[in-house]
Design an enzyme around this catalytic site. Structure first.
Site, PDB file in Angstrom:
ATOM      1  N   ARG A 138     129.439  30.971  52.733  1.00  0.00           N
ATOM      2  CA  ARG A 138     129.526  31.897  51.761  1.00  0.00           C
ATOM      3  C   ARG A 138     130.018  32.979  51.608  1.00  0.00           C
ATOM      4  NH1 ARG A 138     127.825  27.329  49.342  1.00  0.00           N
ATOM      5  NH2 ARG A 138     126.018  28.053  48.136  1.00  0.00           N
ATOM      6  N   TYR A 197     133.734  34.503  51.397  1.00  0.00           N
ATOM      7  CA  TYR A 197     133.665  35.981  50.375  1.00  0.00           C
ATOM      8  C   TYR A 197     135.113  37.048  50.694  1.00  0.00           C
ATOM      9  CZ  TYR A 197     130.834  33.235  46.834  1.00  0.00           C
ATOM     10  OH  TYR A 197     130.003  31.351  46.516  1.00  0.00           O
ATOM     11  N   TYR A 226     139.189  29.555  38.859  1.00  0.00           N
ATOM     12  CA  TYR A 226     138.230  29.091  37.469  1.00  0.00           C
ATOM     13  C   TYR A 226     137.391  29.458  36.353  1.00  0.00           C
ATOM     14  CZ  TYR A 226     134.261  26.756  39.933  1.00  0.00           C
ATOM     15  OH  TYR A 226     132.865  27.212  40.161  1.00  0.00           O
TER      16      TYR A 226
HETATM   17  C1  LIG Z   1     130.517  30.133  41.670  1.00  0.00           C
HETATM   18  S1  LIG Z   1     129.835  29.171  39.736  1.00  0.00           S
HETATM   19  C2  LIG Z   1     131.137  29.286  38.624  1.00  0.00           C
HETATM   20  C3  LIG Z   1     131.359  29.082  37.614  1.00  0.00           C
HETATM   21  C4  LIG Z   1     132.562  29.500  36.745  1.00  0.00           C
HETATM   22  N1  LIG Z   1     132.860  31.188  37.937  1.00  0.00           N
HETATM   23  C5  LIG Z   1     132.236  29.641  35.795  1.00  0.00           C
HETATM   24  O1  LIG Z   1     133.170  30.455  34.119  1.00  0.00           O
HETATM   25  O2  LIG Z   1     132.071  29.236  34.734  1.00  0.00           O
HETATM   26  C6  LIG Z   1     129.643  27.466  40.564  1.00  0.00           C
HETATM   27  C7  LIG Z   1     128.960  26.975  39.584  1.00  0.00           C
HETATM   28  O3  LIG Z   1     129.395  26.834  38.072  1.00  0.00           O
HETATM   29  C8  LIG Z   1     129.301  25.630  37.360  1.00  0.00           C
HETATM   30  N2  LIG Z   1     129.928  24.393  36.890  1.00  0.00           N
HETATM   31  C9  LIG Z   1     131.578  24.810  37.521  1.00  0.00           C
HETATM   32  N3  LIG Z   1     132.186  23.463  37.129  1.00  0.00           N
HETATM   33  C10 LIG Z   1     131.718  23.543  36.030  1.00  0.00           C
HETATM   34  C11 LIG Z   1     131.853  22.010  35.248  1.00  0.00           C
HETATM   35  N4  LIG Z   1     132.790  21.369  35.113  1.00  0.00           N
HETATM   36  N5  LIG Z   1     131.222  22.247  34.179  1.00  0.00           N
HETATM   37  C12 LIG Z   1     130.143  22.571  34.002  1.00  0.00           C
HETATM   38  N6  LIG Z   1     128.851  23.675  35.022  1.00  0.00           N
HETATM   39  C13 LIG Z   1     130.684  23.935  36.110  1.00  0.00           C
HETATM   40  C14 LIG Z   1     127.615  24.781  38.284  1.00  0.00           C
HETATM   41  O4  LIG Z   1     126.171  25.243  37.510  1.00  0.00           O
HETATM   42  C15 LIG Z   1     128.286  24.925  39.029  1.00  0.00           C
HETATM   43  O5  LIG Z   1     126.661  25.123  40.379  1.00  0.00           O
END
Ligand SMILES: C[S@@+](CC[C@H](N)C(=O)[O-])C[C@H]1O[C@@H](n2cnc3c(N)ncnc32)[C@H](O)[C@@H]1O
Length: 264
Positions: free
Chosen positions: A67, A71, A93
């Site tokens: 990754r 990036y 997102y």
């Molecule tokens: C790279 S981070 C991105 C987080 C994102 N930027 C945010 O604002 O929540 C990815 C992590 O976010 C969390 N995540 C992403 N999608 C999610 C969802 N639908 N529900 C709960 N946690 C989520 C998980 O812990 C996942 O491993």
């Protein structure tokens, strides 16, 4: 002197169509080029309807590819357009600055080169979990860790606080190239947590709704059952506080003394 290109990184929120702020939407609409990194094709399609030049960054991810490399490629693609003098928008997102490397880094690179660059917040998974689970981080305090970082650096957990562990789906992947890791890595995480919490302590496996018609996942399970649970790239672990914090009597007495002085 400021260069003519510019950059803004915005958040689209977690739930398609429901979370985007007017300011984030207007940056997407006004940009010359929009780069989009969102978790599903429907959301990408929805963002594509807001601007005639929307380019996906999702294809840069691949199983087995670091990754860090992904990036770097994202940053290069966005900066190429900024250097051409374009108004560039990166739409990510959730919140673009929460557990997200590329949006922070590309803003640093653009500023270092003299371009105007900033970030607009979005609704993150963290915001959604407080609402869905009825938890207020101000009540007990709250600790957030990336799951592998918690294990690898032996970070401290305060069992009187709410704890949120991110990226449990890729826990233990030091190559930063797997899309999901396995039961053995999750067992390591459970073992470390069981040195702090009793094995029957209730944890929550949380996934907020990404479509307005879907429901969040809020599975409450005993910590000891974690390693055999179904975990995806979207799952976040939420650990409610184990017990109340201990009152510091010395500080309480000092507060009382100061309050008395104030009333004299
Ligand atoms: C790279 S981070 C991105 C987080 C994102 N930027 C945010 O604002 O929540 C990815 C992590 O976010 C969390 N995540 C992403 N999608 C999610 C969802 N639908 N529900 C709960 N946690 C989520 C998980 O812990 C996942 O491993």
């Amino acid at each position: 002197m400021k260069q003519s290109g510019s950059l803004v990184c915005v958040g689209t929120g977690m739930t398609l169509g429901a979370h985007i702020s007017p300011v984030c939407r207007s940056h997407i609409e006004a940009a010359d080029v929009v780069f989009v990194s969102v978790s599903d094709a429907l959301t990408e399609q929805w963002v594509s309807g807001m601007n005639k030049d929307v380019r996906s960054l999702q294809d840069l991810y691949a199983e087995g590819k670091s990754r860090h490399q992904t990036y770097r490629e994202m940053i290069d693609l966005m900066m190429q357009e900024v250097r051409r003098g374009h108004r560039v928008c990166g739409a990510f997102y959730g919140h673009p600055g929460v557990f997200a490397y590329a949006p922070h880094r590309v803003i640093e690179v653009a500023r270092d080169e003299g371009y105007q660059a900033h970030m607009e917040p979005g609704i993150s998974a963290e915001d959604c979990l407080y609402a869905d689970l009825g938890l207020d981080p101000g009540r007990t305090g709250c600790i957030h860790y990336e799951a592998s970082q918690y294990l690898l650096y032996d970070r401290m957990i305060d069992p009187t606080a709410l704890v949120v562990l991110w990226q449990i789906g890729v826990v233990g992947d030091r190559s930063v190239s797997q899309l999901v890791t396995g039961m053995n890595q999750r067992a390591l995480l459970a073992e470390q947590l069981m040195s702090v919490y009793p094995s029957e302590h209730e944890i929550i496996l949380y996934e907020c709704a990404t479509l307005p018609i879907s429901r969040p996942r809020m599975d409450r399970i005993a910590l000891e059952r974690f390693s055999e649970s179904e975990i995806s790239a979207e799952t976040t672990m939420v650990i409610p506080a184990l017990h109340s914090p201990q009152l510091n009597q010395k500080v309480a007495d000092k507060f009382a003394e100061l309050a008395e002085l104030h009333t004299e």
